[in-house]
Design an enzyme around this catalytic site. Structure first.
Site, PDB file in Angstrom:
ATOM      1  N   ALA A  48       0.839  -1.199   0.000  1.00 21.52           N
ATOM      2  CA  ALA A  48       0.000   0.000   0.000  1.00 21.52           C
ATOM      3  C   ALA A  48       0.874   1.249   0.000  1.00 21.52           C
ATOM      4  O   ALA A  48       1.991   1.245   0.515  1.00 21.52           O
ATOM      5  CB  ALA A  48      -0.926   0.000   1.212  1.00 21.52           C
ATOM      6  N   GLY A  93       0.933  -5.390   1.020  1.00 22.54           N
ATOM      7  CA  GLY A  93      -0.137  -5.537   0.043  1.00 22.54           C
ATOM      8  C   GLY A  93       0.327  -6.156  -1.262  1.00 22.54           C
ATOM      9  O   GLY A  93      -0.468  -6.758  -1.991  1.00 22.54           O
ATOM     10  N   GLU A  96       0.021  -9.713  -0.608  1.00 27.73           N
ATOM     11  CA  GLU A  96      -1.411 -10.027  -0.540  1.00 27.73           C
ATOM     12  C   GLU A  96      -1.996 -10.146  -1.948  1.00 27.73           C
ATOM     13  O   GLU A  96      -2.850 -10.996  -2.213  1.00 27.73           O
ATOM     14  CB  GLU A  96      -2.144  -8.961   0.275  1.00 27.73           C
ATOM     15  CG  GLU A  96      -1.847  -9.066   1.761  1.00 27.73           C
ATOM     16  CD  GLU A  96      -2.539  -7.987   2.580  1.00 27.73           C
ATOM     17  OE1 GLU A  96      -3.206  -8.338   3.574  1.00 27.73           O
ATOM     18  OE2 GLU A  96      -2.405  -6.796   2.233  1.00 27.73           O
ATOM     19  N   GLU A 116       3.574  -5.932   7.781  1.00 32.17           N
ATOM     20  CA  GLU A 116       2.766  -4.864   8.375  1.00 32.17           C
ATOM     21  C   GLU A 116       3.052  -4.629   9.855  1.00 32.17           C
ATOM     22  O   GLU A 116       3.009  -3.487  10.332  1.00 32.17           O
ATOM     23  CB  GLU A 116       1.272  -5.176   8.179  1.00 32.17           C
ATOM     24  CG  GLU A 116       0.759  -4.933   6.769  1.00 32.17           C
ATOM     25  CD  GLU A 116       0.978  -6.124   5.841  1.00 32.17           C
ATOM     26  OE1 GLU A 116       0.436  -6.112   4.722  1.00 32.17           O
ATOM     27  OE2 GLU A 116       1.713  -7.064   6.229  1.00 32.17           O
TER      28      GLU A 116
END
Length: 246
Positions: A48, A93, A96, A116
């Site tokens: 992100a 992310g 992910e 994270e």
């Protein structure tokens, strides 16, 4: 993915572009396999966009993470097989996104991890759900709790990626291996492949008896297809089948 200024970090505009592209490709029945790769050398996706997120209010962060989760769900639900080609960093992310794909290929030198917790966060776009389903609960907890980074080789040993390959001078070894993997899928009956994906994905979320019922329903949908008849005819005539996706 080609956002060099931010190492393919997932910001609002980029997420919107990916969602729009997925929506268009989902309607194209000619798409047999979908590959996710980076046009930025040395990175798959840095996760992100935290610089953009710093400017958001708490409410805006909540909305953004929900959109990010929706993107990963759309990737996971894409009807054709999906392959992530990780030729570089795939963090937070970025990993992910790869976990939302059906198959993953990595350069042995690639670096990946759900990092994270090292940023005061926890995975919020499917990582806490998809990593345990991929590796098992205890190992997923260890990787998430520690924020550990893995090389492509280490990820392959654990079963996180299907293939790990030595990086080449062009920096696209994982992409080339992913293309070769896609070439193995392309000649197969597309409806059968898509239904096989449905049977596996839905069956993994239920008990085995329910999973068998799901498999039965998918099998029944495949029976009337022209491709099944072509497959039987090709076997009988000792030739290579020519599947048309009907």
């Amino acid at each position: 993915m080609n956002r060099p200024s931010a190492c393919n970090a997932l910001g609002n505009v980029f997420v919107s572009e990916l969602l729009e592209t997925l929506a268009q490709l989902r309607e194209d029945r000619q798409v047999r396999v979908l590959l996710f790769r980076s046009g930025v050398k040395g990175v798959f996706c840095a996760g992100a966009d935290l610089k953009e997120r710093e400017q958001m209010s708490e409410a805006e962060v909540g909305v953004f993470v929900q959109r990010l989760r929706g993107l990963m769900n759309d990737i996971a639900a894409f009807p054709a097989p999906t392959i992530a080609a990780m030729d570089g960093f795939a963090l937070g992310g970025g990993l992910e996104l790869a976990l939302a794909c059906d198959l993953r290929v990595a350069a042995s030198s690639a670096v990946m991890g759900l990092i994270e917790t090292t940023r005061g966060l926890l995975p919020g776009a499917g990582g806490t759900q998809r990593l345990p389903r991929c590796l098992g609960v205890a190992l997923a907890k260890e990787l998430i709790f520690t924020g550990r980074r893995l090389s492509g080789t280490e990820a392959h040993v654990l079963g996180l990626v299907n293939h790990a390959v030595a990086q080449n001078e062009e920096g696209d070894a994982a992409y080339q291996r992913a293309r070769a993997l896609a070439q193995e899928i392309l000649p197969q009956a597309p409806i059968a492949v898509r239904l096989g994906k449905v049977a596996i994905d839905r069956g993994m979320e239920v008990d085995i008896a329910s999973g068998m019922a799901i498999e039965g329903m998918c099998y029944a949908q495949n029976i009337p297809t022209r491709d099944r008849l072509e497959g039987m005819a090709a076997f009988r005539e000792k030739r290579t089948p020519k599947f048309v996706g009907k």
